[in-house]
Design an enzyme around this catalytic site. Sequence first.
Site, mmCIF file in Angstrom:
data_model
loop_
_atom_site.group_PDB
_atom_site.id
_atom_site.type_symbol
_atom_site.label_atom_id
_atom_site.label_comp_id
_atom_site.label_asym_id
_atom_site.label_seq_id
_atom_site.Cartn_x
_atom_site.Cartn_y
_atom_site.Cartn_z
ATOM 1 N N ASP A 90 1.067 -1.557 -0.525
ATOM 2 C CA ASP A 90 0.239 0.047 0.096
ATOM 3 C C ASP A 90 1.237 0.789 -0.117
ATOM 4 O O ASP A 90 0.405 2.322 0.185
ATOM 5 C CB ASP A 90 -1.038 -0.433 0.843
ATOM 6 N N HIS A 148 9.518 -4.273 -2.593
ATOM 7 C CA HIS A 148 8.375 -4.157 -1.162
ATOM 8 C C HIS A 148 9.226 -4.826 -0.174
ATOM 9 O O HIS A 148 10.158 -5.357 -0.796
ATOM 10 C CB HIS A 148 7.339 -5.281 -1.731
ATOM 11 N N CYS A 183 5.304 -0.417 2.440
ATOM 12 C CA CYS A 183 4.970 -1.385 3.607
ATOM 13 C C CYS A 183 6.421 -1.623 4.009
ATOM 14 O O CYS A 183 6.695 -2.197 4.764
ATOM 15 C CB CYS A 183 4.961 -2.457 2.052
#
Length: 208
Positions: free
Chosen positions: A13, A120, A16
């Site tokens: 989102d 991520h 992270c």
Amino acid sequence: MEGIIVRRVIPSDNSCLFNAIGYVMDKDKNKAPELRQVIAAAVASNKEKYNEAFLGKLNEEYCAWILNPDKWGGAIELSILADYYGREIAAYDIQTSRCDLYGQTRNYDERVMLIYDGLHYDALALSPFEGAEEDFDMTIYPVGKDRSIGSIEGLALNLVKDQQRKRSYTDTANFTLRCGVCQIGVIGQKEAVEHAQATGHVNFQEYK
């Protein structure tokens, strides 16, 4: 300490990094707003250190930028958070299996670990066995006199190399992305940034 190192997935989102830190430090995956405030305050309070050359933007601009929940964190933010919590932060890069250690010059006596796939961040935790509930996770490890966390380091590196073999990472220099707004294709992070700056479009999906 017995068990296995597991990757605890954090939602994708744009926050992270902050929520992964929240999990390994506080067992809380919803710390992003609070930690963004911490970082903005640290940067605003030391304009000499956090100048335009260091940040890549003016101090005031950066503070407003990092408070935006759509903006990603990276090395600057990890360094500040290591000092905020008084713990080393080890960030393992899957593609290279490199470990970047933040706070290592401060002689902190504890360490936490993250894993990074090129886009991520997720949390790394010591779990007693495969499939164990997150309640049993250990995420903070004592640093020994040799500045290591002992066998935990080897377990973490084995997991990272396993993820590397499975190609569970994104090569940000050469990956192919499609703009979710206008559907144009771009190659690599550089082209994606250029497209975003030119159009204001920031919703990209990777495709093979």
